[in-house]
Design a protein around this motif. Structure first.
Motif, PDB file in Angstrom:
ATOM      1  N   MET A   1       6.070 -12.695  10.214  1.00  0.00           N
ATOM      2  CA  MET A   1       6.639 -11.727   9.249  1.00  0.00           C
ATOM      3  C   MET A   1       7.055 -10.450   9.979  1.00  0.00           C
ATOM      4  O   MET A   1       8.113  -9.879   9.703  1.00  0.00           O
TER       5      MET A   1
ATOM      6  N   TYR B   1       0.823  -1.221   0.000  1.00  0.00           N
ATOM      7  CA  TYR B   1       0.000   0.000   0.000  1.00  0.00           C
ATOM      8  C   TYR B   1       0.854   1.267   0.000  1.00  0.00           C
ATOM      9  O   TYR B   1       0.335   2.356  -0.191  1.00  0.00           O
TER      10      TYR B   1
ATOM     11  N   CYS C   1      -2.356  -3.946   9.769  1.00  0.00           N
ATOM     12  CA  CYS C   1      -2.776  -4.851  10.850  1.00  0.00           C
ATOM     13  C   CYS C   1      -2.230  -4.347  12.190  1.00  0.00           C
ATOM     14  O   CYS C   1      -1.319  -3.525  12.241  1.00  0.00           O
TER      15      CYS C   1
ATOM     16  N   CYS D   1       0.452 -10.567  -1.768  1.00  0.00           N
ATOM     17  CA  CYS D   1       1.122  -9.291  -2.069  1.00  0.00           C
ATOM     18  C   CYS D   1       2.510  -9.536  -2.657  1.00  0.00           C
ATOM     19  O   CYS D   1       3.060  -8.660  -3.309  1.00  0.00           O
TER      20      CYS D   1
ATOM     21  N   PRO E   1       1.526 -12.916   2.380  1.00  0.00           N
ATOM     22  CA  PRO E   1       2.739 -12.905   1.549  1.00  0.00           C
ATOM     23  C   PRO E   1       3.838 -13.831   2.076  1.00  0.00           C
ATOM     24  O   PRO E   1       3.899 -14.120   3.268  1.00  0.00           O
TER      25      PRO E   1
HETATM   26  S1  BJ8 Z   1      -0.480 -10.264  10.618  1.00  0.00           S
HETATM   27  S2  BJ8 Z   1       1.946  -8.525   8.784  1.00  0.00           S
HETATM   28  S3  BJ8 Z   1       0.505 -11.478   7.425  1.00  0.00           S
HETATM   29  S4  BJ8 Z   1      -1.468  -8.534   7.668  1.00  0.00           S
HETATM   30  S5  BJ8 Z   1       1.604  -6.392   2.459  1.00  0.00           S
HETATM   31  S6  BJ8 Z   1      -1.187  -8.520   3.083  1.00  0.00           S
HETATM   32  S7  BJ8 Z   1      -0.725  -5.635   5.089  1.00  0.00           S
HETATM   33  S8  BJ8 Z   1      -1.564  -5.252   1.710  1.00  0.00           S
HETATM   34  S9  BJ8 Z   1       1.455  -8.641   5.364  1.00  0.00           S
HETATM   35 FE1  BJ8 Z   1       0.561  -9.232   7.144  1.00  0.00          FE
HETATM   36 FE2  BJ8 Z   1      -1.201 -10.574   8.520  1.00  0.00          FE
HETATM   37 FE3  BJ8 Z   1      -0.144  -8.375   9.484  1.00  0.00          FE
HETATM   38 FE4  BJ8 Z   1       1.290 -10.572   9.302  1.00  0.00          FE
HETATM   39 FE5  BJ8 Z   1      -2.025  -6.492   3.534  1.00  0.00          FE
HETATM   40 FE6  BJ8 Z   1       0.092  -4.925   3.129  1.00  0.00          FE
HETATM   41 FE7  BJ8 Z   1      -0.316  -7.048   1.630  1.00  0.00          FE
HETATM   42 FE8  BJ8 Z   1       0.360  -7.347   4.166  1.00  0.00          FE
END
Ligand code: BJ8
Length: 430
Positions: free
Chosen positions: A122, A84, A150, A315, A290
């Motif tokens: 991550m 983003y 998040c 992502c 990701p």
């Molecule tokens: S708990 S770090 S795996 S959301 S990069 S998918 S935030 S658009 S990595 Fe994540 Fe869960 Fe949090 Fe872990 Fe969205 Fe950004 Fe993509 Fe992301």
């Protein structure tokens, strides 16, 4: 030859970056070993993968030196953790953008000395890299740009600020008109902050040029992904995942040109019937969170079990490149608005509602010719984990076999995952 491949060490460079050189010295041999086993022992790889092998060979040396040189030439390096954060703006301000998400078990203990254990690996891996001074990319950045996607991330940025200048971009959690207004304001603030860091103003012409550079990169990845959808597949899922990971640390223009070279080769391979696995090999799509470098765990399990991964809805996958920006427009403001609209199309589970993602996953499954979906959720990622409920229902409606897994970077559950993946492959083959 796998044995001649070695990830290069550069202790002099690392020490100039204030790394824990003694400890980090163990990393290149470990990565060398893993890379030989997971990538170089595959049969029948495309010749153009040599470039991406080289990117891994130079990951802790040559590529870092390029970034140091960019800094010396007055181009700050900006680290990001999320797709983003608009890299077109960083590029237009003549900064260097690098993804810093952590995909390694090696830095988790450093993070757990400070952070709670029960958060996403991550986030822990990235934070641990900085705390332990064991990632040259983290050491080379002038600042990082986090975001409020998040909870684990946004609260970690408050602590990361103690180690490296950390800015945070507010990303709304819904996509209504009022959220779009806020988002656009955030993009404008982001632009001002980046201009301040780089000392260069982003004008309409510059932004247009950078949009075109990033559009070209995203189109090259779209082209590559469309080619790998061919049945049988001309490239393995492991190699595709690697390329999508390298997209976050290579120079965009160079990367685009090398991806297009690979696409040319894949077109020739398809024309001559040269594939990585025979027709009839089970085809799997992965969706979900990701997989940051060097997280190759699931792909390795799936492909060692005799299947081929044919798509990543992630992502570090299609969410990064499925949308481009129309650069035509008379004013800078018009372009910033279209850029914001493009970023709003990214369908991360941090948003509610997020039904467009469910439709997108089903569409990608159909387009890729996958016979089943493995939904990959990093441990403690609540949003993707809960969204898997809707995804499972949609797959049931569509008759698509679906397996949800939740895992981290440790190796303890590999045997159990192998068993589940093998049972899933049996299921989809009837
Ligand atoms: S708990 S770090 S795996 S959301 S990069 S998918 S935030 S658009 S990595 Fe994540 Fe869960 Fe949090 Fe872990 Fe969205 Fe950004 Fe993509 Fe992301």
């Amino acid at each position: 030859m796998p044995e001649s491949f070695e990830v290069k060490a550069d202790p002099e460079l690392w020490s100039s970056l204030d790394m824990d050189v003694a400890r980090f010295g163990n990393v290149p041999p470990m990565l060398t070993e893993a890379y030989r086993n997971i990538f170089l022992r595959q049969g029948n790889r495309p010749a153009a993968m040599a470039y991406f092998d080289d990117m891994v060979r130079n990951i802790f040396s040559g590529r870092i030196r390029e970034m140091v040189d960019a800094k010396k030439a007055g181009r700050p390096v900006i680290g990001t953790f999320c797709v983003y954060v608009p890299e077109e703006v960083i590029h237009a301000a003549d900064g260097v953008c690098v993804g810093l998400c952590g995909g390694s078990q090696g830095s988790i203990a450093d993070a757990e000395a400070i952070l709670p254990r029960n958060i996403c690996p991550m986030v822990k891996s990235a934070f641990g890299f900085k705390v332990g001074r064991i990632c040259p990319f983290f050491q080379v950045v002038d600042m990082v740009y986090g975001e409020t996607t998040c909870d684990a991330k946004k609260k970690t940025w408050e602590l990361l600020e103690e180690y490296v200048p950390t800015h945070v971009m507010e990303i709304p959690q819904m996509k209504r008109e009022r959220d779009k207004k806020l988002w656009l304001e955030e993009v404008k603030d982001f632009k001002s902050a980046i201009e301040k860091i780089t000392g260069k103003e982003v004008g309409a012409e510059g932004l247009k040029g950078s949009i075109e550079v990033l559009n070209a990169k995203r189109r090259a990845l779209q082209r590559l992904n469309a080619l790998r959808h061919h049945d049988p597949s001309p490239i393995s899922g492991r190699d595709m995942l690697l390329i999508q990971q390298i997209a976050f640390y290579d120079i965009p223009e160079r990367f685009t040109s090398r991806v297009n070279d690979l696409c040319d080769e894949l077109e020739r391979r398809i024309a001559t019937g040269t594939f990585v696995a025979p027709g009839g090999t089970p085809r799997i799509m992965v969706s979900g969170t990701p997989m940051a470098l060097p997280n190759w765990k699931l792909h390795n399990i799936v492909e060692n079990a005799g299947a081929v991964v044919v798509n990543e809805e992630s992502c570090i996958g299609t969410r990064y490149y499925k949308d481009t920006i129309d650069p035509d427009g008379s004013s800078l403001d018009a372009m910033l608005e279209r850029l914001t609209e493009r970023y709003m199309k990214i369908d991360c589970s941090c948003f509610t509602p997020n039904d467009e993602r469910i439709d997108q996953v089903i569409r990608e499954c159909r387009e890729s010719g996958a016979q089943g979906i493995i939904d990959y959720c990093l441990q403690f990622c609540h949003t993707y984990n809960i969204e898997a409920v809707k995804l499972r229902r949609a797959c049931e409606r569509e008759g698509i076999p679906f397996l949800a897994i939740e895992t981290d970077y440790a190796t303890e559950d590999v045997g159990q995952l192998q068993t589940r993946v093998e049972a899933f492959l049996e299921q989809i083959q009837g």
